[in-house]
Design a protein around this motif. Structure first.
Motif, mmCIF file in Angstrom:
data_model
loop_
_atom_site.group_PDB
_atom_site.id
_atom_site.type_symbol
_atom_site.label_atom_id
_atom_site.label_comp_id
_atom_site.label_asym_id
_atom_site.label_seq_id
_atom_site.Cartn_x
_atom_site.Cartn_y
_atom_site.Cartn_z
ATOM 1 N N ASP A 23 -8.095 -3.631 -0.068
ATOM 2 C CA ASP A 23 -6.989 -2.738 0.285
ATOM 3 C C ASP A 23 -6.924 -2.515 1.795
ATOM 4 O O ASP A 23 -5.850 -2.607 2.404
ATOM 5 C CB ASP A 23 -7.134 -1.399 -0.442
ATOM 6 N N HIS A 54 -4.141 -3.856 4.621
ATOM 7 C CA HIS A 54 -3.523 -2.920 5.565
ATOM 8 C C HIS A 54 -3.668 -3.447 6.999
ATOM 9 O O HIS A 54 -2.699 -3.421 7.783
ATOM 10 C CB HIS A 54 -4.164 -1.541 5.435
ATOM 11 N N GLU A 66 -1.339 -6.485 7.461
ATOM 12 C CA GLU A 66 0.061 -6.085 7.611
ATOM 13 C C GLU A 66 0.331 -5.491 8.989
ATOM 14 O O GLU A 66 1.366 -5.779 9.618
ATOM 15 C CB GLU A 66 0.435 -5.092 6.511
ATOM 16 N N GLU A 67 -0.609 -4.694 9.475
ATOM 17 C CA GLU A 67 -0.408 -4.048 10.768
ATOM 18 C C GLU A 67 -0.510 -5.036 11.924
ATOM 19 O O GLU A 67 0.242 -4.935 12.900
ATOM 20 C CB GLU A 67 -1.417 -2.912 10.943
ATOM 21 N N TRP A 84 -4.947 4.002 8.581
ATOM 22 C CA TRP A 84 -5.394 3.865 7.189
ATOM 23 C C TRP A 84 -5.613 5.247 6.596
ATOM 24 O O TRP A 84 -6.252 6.112 7.196
ATOM 25 C CB TRP A 84 -6.674 3.044 7.139
#
Length: 284
Positions: free
Chosen positions: A99, A103, A106-107, A177
């Motif tokens: 997870d 994240h 994607e960032e 996050w």
């Protein structure tokens, strides 16, 4: 929210793994290097981080010269070490954090980086040796792994500035996050060394000390040299310092040095360990 507690920067020489496997930590040849991990052990025991984000370089285990991504980020539920022929049989698996990995992916894509995403990935000595150094003798690693591989092998290499900017993007991703994990950043590899060709055995203590001096207070000083400059200064494998540069970029708080150790040589390599505290926690 998530926090970055600090950074650990260390050489990942396969010979260190063999020394661990043979129990040579107190041997006069190895002891000065292993002693540099006492403050690291104290720091990890005090901070008890949940996740390690590791900037390293793959040595042909996942990628080879015919397919060499500039940057690759692991998003697997588990990683395993495989012996590359060095006789290092570290069997403990590394639990992933898919997870948080996604994240970060994607960032950093939002920050206009284009990493290869790896939902299945092995790790070599560049991850295994630092983990064995940091958590010796544990039945299982008390931390989850997110590996970020940087190309230090197949030219053209990413520039130090590009790697530093990648690290900054990773640091920003961790800061947004929504979990409550405590994160420690690793940069592995180096320092100066060259294993082949006419300059085999090349070491440059002056450049190594320049990097060690500036890593905490002035990391942008390390960006003045191109990757090819670093190859000239530090050797063809000494360019692994770009892993350290990326990791330093991920430390987005107020950074200070807690410990530094430099020992030369270890298996034809200038070996070092640096511990940095990220004293201003990163919060979303």
């Amino acid at each position: 929210m998530s926090t970055i507690c600090g950074g650990i920067f260390t050489s990942h020489v396969p010979g260190i793994g063999n020394a661990i496997a043979k129990g040579l930590q107190q041997d006069p040849y190895w002891k000065p290097f292993f002693d540099g991990f006492d403050p690291v052990h104290d720091f990890l025991e005090r901070e008890k981080p949940d996740v390690a984000v590791v900037f390293y370089n793959d040595h042909g285990l996942n990628f080879f010269l015919d397919k060499m991504p500039t940057f690759a980020i692991g998003a697997a539920p588990e990683y395993r070490h495989e012996d590359e022929g060095w006789g290092i049989a570290f069997q403990r698996p590394y639990e992933g954090h898919p997870d948080l990995s996604w994240h970060i992916i994607e960032e950093v894509v939002e920050s206009e980086f284009d990493p290869v995403t790896c939902q299945s990935m092995l790790v070599d000595h560049a991850v295994a040796v630092p983990f064995e150094l940091c958590w010796p003798g544990k039945e299982a690693f008390p931390i989850k792994l997110i590996p970020i591989a940087i190309n230090t092998v197949q030219h053209p290499l990413p520039s130090p500035k590009r790697c530093y900017n990648l690290g900054q993007a990773v640091g920003r991703a961790i800061s947004t996050w929504e979990g409550d994990e405590k994160v420690v950043i690793f940069g592995t590899g180096g320092l100066s060394h060259q294993l082949e060709g006419a300059r085999a055995g090349h070491l440059n203590p002056d450049y190594d000390r320049f990097c060690l001096k500036n890593l905490a207070p002035d990391p942008e000083a390390l960006l003045q040299h191109s990757s090819l400059d670093i190859v000239e200064l530090a050797g063809s494998q000494g360019v692994e310092i770009i892993n350290w540069i990326a990791a330093r970029g991920a430390l987005t708080g107020s950074v200070r040095e807690l410990a530094s150790n430099y020992h030369i040589p270890i298996s034809n390599t200038a070996a070092a360990t640096v511990l940095l505290e990220n004293s201003e926690t990163v919060r979303a």
